[in-house]
Scaffold this active site. Structure first.
Site, PDB file in Angstrom:
ATOM      1  N   CYS A 188      16.995   4.241  19.457  1.00 20.70           N
ATOM      2  CA  CYS A 188      17.635   4.152  20.776  1.00 20.70           C
ATOM      3  C   CYS A 188      19.132   4.417  20.695  1.00 20.70           C
ATOM      4  CB  CYS A 188      17.378   2.778  21.387  1.00 20.70           C
ATOM      5  SG  CYS A 188      18.141   2.566  23.008  1.00 20.70           S
ATOM      6  N   CYS A 237      21.218   2.524  23.242  1.00 23.51           N
ATOM      7  CA  CYS A 237      21.531   1.146  22.860  1.00 23.51           C
ATOM      8  C   CYS A 237      22.639   1.087  21.815  1.00 23.51           C
ATOM      9  CB  CYS A 237      20.300   0.459  22.271  1.00 23.51           C
ATOM     10  SG  CYS A 237      18.784   0.633  23.206  1.00 23.51           S
ATOM     11  N   ASP A 238      22.581   2.008  20.858  1.00 23.62           N
ATOM     12  CA  ASP A 238      23.359   1.846  19.626  1.00 23.62           C
ATOM     13  C   ASP A 238      24.502   2.829  19.427  1.00 23.62           C
ATOM     14  OD1 ASP A 238      21.589  -0.192  19.019  1.00 23.62           O
ATOM     15  OD2 ASP A 238      20.285   1.097  17.829  1.00 23.62           O
TER      16      ASP A 238
END
Length: 284
Positions: free
Chosen positions: A105, A108-109
């Protein structure tokens, strides 16, 4: 009296998405997590009880369905399975570095890879989304794809291939990863020539598809050869192989896999449940 057991990671794949531009009613787009938050509030407004808990066991045969969360048992007259899907892995040892350079992801990261060297594996819309999220944060982002023609939609391809800062490595596969405490290098093989190359990498993002979350239902509900729920064989379009159990979303849909199609299937399943509970299936 609807109960939603949303799982400890509630919200599904839209929680990992940035802007959703193809959901009706949002001409300027909407962030995936915001869309899910609003859907949750709407469900609660109309009486749904929501618990962020994982189901651990099911008994679905018979008129009364039984579902367990650890030692707590729930009973229901009808069940909708909408467990979604999870990211597919390469199985080249990258699991040991998940969270330490390997991710599924980028949305997300990406912020953790500021000024770092990153690569995305995949050729569909999800991979393009990952690339776009990373290029805003990282020093370098490359796209690794095993073929010579991407599967992504035309508009998504244009966003990535039209950006000269994105390096595309065609006809290639990741064969391995290196690093002790964190990712340091990836091994990439040219599938046509067999030549292998080691590339320095701080981040490797996997966007190679998903596997349906149906492990809990093996031997209980009919699954197809890919593990997706089979529906529509027992009178109602979304009903599974067991009467009173219905399926919706990416746990059923291996073809479209869009937010709008999942929402539409959820509506279909809810209406089928109503037909089932009221006994008004004939002539439907």
């Amino acid at each position: 009296k609807p109960l939603i057991l949303a799982g400890e990671k509630a919200g599904g794949q839209l929680m990992w998405t940035t802007e959703v531009e193809n959901y009706p009613g949002f001409p300027d787009g909407i962030l995936g997590p915001k869309l899910m938050e609003d859907m949750r509030k709407q469900a609660e407004k109309f009486g749904a009880e929501i618990e962020n808990k994982d189901v651990t066991k099911v008994e679905l045969m018979g008129k009364t369905k039984k579902i367990w969360v650890a030692d707590k048992e729930y009973e229901a007259r009808a069940v909708i399975v909408s467990t979604g899907a999870r990211a597919r892995m390469l199985n080249v040892g990258e699991e040991k570095l998940l969270g330490r350079g390997v991710s599924t992801c980028a949305v997300c990261d990406a912020a953790f890879f500021k000024d770092k060297i990153t690569y995305v594996v995949g050729g569909g819309d999800a991979a393009m989304e990952e690339v776009m999220a990373l290029k805003r944060q990282t020093k370098k982002v490359g796209l690794i794809y095993r073929g010579d023609k991407l599967r992504a939609s035309k508009i998504m391809q244009e966003k990535v291939l039209g950006d000269k800062s994105v390096e595309v490595i065609w006809n290639s596969e990741v064969q391995g990863v290196e690093g002790e405490q964190k990712l340091e290098k990836i091994k990439v093989k040219d599938v046509k020539t067999g030549e292998e190359t080691e590339l320095p990498a701080d981040g490797l993002f996997l966007a190679i598809g998903h596997l349906p979350e149906t492990g809990l239902f093996k031997g209980v509900l009919e699954l197809d050869k890919k593990g997706f729920l089979v529906t529509g064989k027992t009178g109602l379009p979304t009903q599974t192989s067991v009467e009173g159990v219905f399926g919706a979303g990416d746990v059923v849909d291996f073809r479209y896999r869009q937010a709008i199609t999942a929402a539409g299937m959820g509506c279909m399943a809810a209406l089928d449940v109503e037909k089932h509970l009221t006994g008004s299936v004939s002539g439907y």
